[in-house]
Motif scaffolding. Sequence first.
Motif, PDB file in Angstrom:
ATOM      1  N   ARG A  49      52.114 -11.554 -57.411  1.00 54.70           N
ATOM      2  CA  ARG A  49      52.809 -12.336 -56.766  1.00 54.70           C
ATOM      3  C   ARG A  49      54.110 -12.456 -56.826  1.00 54.70           C
ATOM      4  O   ARG A  49      54.378 -13.514 -55.634  1.00 54.70           O
ATOM      5  N   PHE A  50      55.041 -11.630 -57.705  1.00 56.39           N
ATOM      6  CA  PHE A  50      56.579 -11.822 -57.191  1.00 56.39           C
ATOM      7  C   PHE A  50      57.140 -10.755 -56.051  1.00 56.39           C
ATOM      8  O   PHE A  50      57.907 -10.480 -55.255  1.00 56.39           O
ATOM      9  N   SER A  51      55.957  -9.945 -55.724  1.00 51.62           N
ATOM     10  CA  SER A  51      56.388  -8.811 -55.057  1.00 51.62           C
ATOM     11  C   SER A  51      56.179  -8.825 -53.394  1.00 51.62           C
ATOM     12  O   SER A  51      55.543  -9.940 -53.220  1.00 51.62           O
ATOM     13  N   PRO A  52      56.963  -8.591 -52.121  1.00 55.54           N
ATOM     14  CA  PRO A  52      57.014  -8.317 -50.740  1.00 55.54           C
ATOM     15  C   PRO A  52      55.321  -7.295 -50.553  1.00 55.54           C
ATOM     16  O   PRO A  52      55.799  -6.467 -50.066  1.00 55.54           O
ATOM     17  N   VAL A  53      54.312  -7.936 -50.795  1.00 56.50           N
ATOM     18  CA  VAL A  53      53.378  -7.118 -50.405  1.00 56.50           C
ATOM     19  C   VAL A  53      53.492  -6.640 -49.426  1.00 56.50           C
ATOM     20  O   VAL A  53      52.983  -5.415 -49.054  1.00 56.50           O
ATOM     21  N   ARG A  54      53.879  -7.535 -48.206  1.00 55.78           N
ATOM     22  CA  ARG A  54      54.099  -7.277 -46.859  1.00 55.78           C
ATOM     23  C   ARG A  54      54.198  -5.620 -46.263  1.00 55.78           C
ATOM     24  O   ARG A  54      54.422  -5.027 -45.381  1.00 55.78           O
ATOM     25  N   LYS A  55      55.289  -6.115 -47.027  1.00 54.20           N
ATOM     26  CA  LYS A  55      56.383  -5.390 -46.538  1.00 54.20           C
ATOM     27  C   LYS A  55      56.288  -3.140 -47.193  1.00 54.20           C
ATOM     28  O   LYS A  55      56.516  -2.915 -46.738  1.00 54.20           O
ATOM     29  N   ILE A  56      55.196  -3.810 -48.171  1.00 51.29           N
ATOM     30  CA  ILE A  56      54.863  -2.432 -48.475  1.00 51.29           C
ATOM     31  C   ILE A  56      53.150  -1.506 -48.899  1.00 51.29           C
ATOM     32  O   ILE A  56      52.964  -1.197 -49.018  1.00 51.29           O
ATOM     33  N   SER A  57      52.318  -2.834 -47.627  1.00 52.91           N
ATOM     34  CA  SER A  57      51.449  -2.154 -47.613  1.00 52.91           C
ATOM     35  C   SER A  57      51.224  -1.265 -47.676  1.00 52.91           C
ATOM     36  O   SER A  57      49.960  -0.682 -48.677  1.00 52.91           O
ATOM     37  N   ASP A  58      51.574  -0.546 -46.494  1.00 53.39           N
ATOM     38  CA  ASP A  58      50.853   1.564 -47.037  1.00 53.39           C
ATOM     39  C   ASP A  58      51.273   2.278 -48.739  1.00 53.39           C
ATOM     40  O   ASP A  58      50.923   3.418 -48.359  1.00 53.39           O
ATOM     41  N   PHE A  59      52.067   1.935 -48.563  1.00 50.69           N
ATOM     42  CA  PHE A  59      52.116   2.148 -50.350  1.00 50.69           C
ATOM     43  C   PHE A  59      50.507   2.154 -51.378  1.00 50.69           C
ATOM     44  O   PHE A  59      50.366   2.692 -52.029  1.00 50.69           O
TER      45      PHE A  59
END
Length: 391
Positions: A49-59
């Motif tokens: 919930r604290f992470s910028p998930v959309r920016k790292i979605s390909d991970f």
Amino acid sequence: MTDTTNPLGLSEHSHGSDVQVPDSKRDTRTRSFDVADFPVPTGREEEWRFSPVRKISDFFADAATEAKLKIDADLPAGISVEEISLESAQELGILEPEDRAAVVAANRASAVTHYSIPADTELERAAIIHADGTGDTLGHGHVVVSVGANSKATIVVEHEGLARYSELVSLVVGDGADVTFVSLQLWDDGTQHLAQHDAIVGKDAKLKHIHITLGGDIVRLNTNVRYSAAGGDAELLGLYFADAGQHLEHRTYIDHNTPKAKSNVHYKGALQGKDARSVWIGDVLIRPEALDIDTYELNRNLILTDGARADSVPNLEIETGDIAGAGHASSTGRFDEEHLFYLMSRGIPEEVARRLVVRGFFNEVIQKIQVPEIEDVLNERIEEELSRSVL
């Protein structure tokens, strides 16, 4: 009580053996090497919930990539390196990961890089592993470090350059061993780095694990520790300095699953500039069988300018009443004006006084690292950060 040695005025507290903290779901998270066991994060999950998930979605995509870090290792006598399979790595007793990105990294790495130190070996100097990014294409890695019984070793991994890199680091610390593992994040701007470090600590063994994060745009590091037998001692130290636009996230989890073990977590960070962001989440679980253990976790954050944000969340779960001690503390704040006034009253200019406060704030952790190989570069990088600050 108030800790008068802390320029932020930190308020601390401890939990005695008669205190029970309500149960949580921390010990029920999935542990597996099967990617299918982990749904793709949406950002609504507690652990994301604290992470910028959309920016790292390909991970999170279970897909092979070609990118690799360029490795240059300076290894002393007594440590060997080889490439092994994931199955062979599991036979060494590594922990199963709890993070989809780490599981993808373990499965999609071209091989497992295994650094091995046999029993009854003391390295004459630190092993230095320099990992250089080679561009902005996503790459995966899995590193295993196994240290035999009664051995002593220091391993330093330096990350530099530009990269998008996801990795799993697995540490196996044998009975009676004494291991220091240092991970330096000195990345260039534009780097995204996700890593999970999992350590299993043997009987009467000591592990000092250190994260230093000063570079990169998005860096998210998980460190998890369990014990294979009684008497283990784990110390987790961290230092980070977030500039404008950086997201630096550190998570620690100590799973006290054996009697008479110790753990100490101590992370400190400074932030400056618009949208500078740091996150520290510290979890400690004391299971019913973890009798007579002693644990403490501490996080302090120093805000240098407006526009920066630090989230700090210590969590302590106690499932037994028979413990030696357990406590946690966290704080986020600006300079203590009394410290500044004291220095300035002795003729020190305000700008210099503020820098001295920041150096002193970090020095508490630096003194505990005790790895000469990284002290110079660390102090140099902190000076560079301070030279850019608006104090």
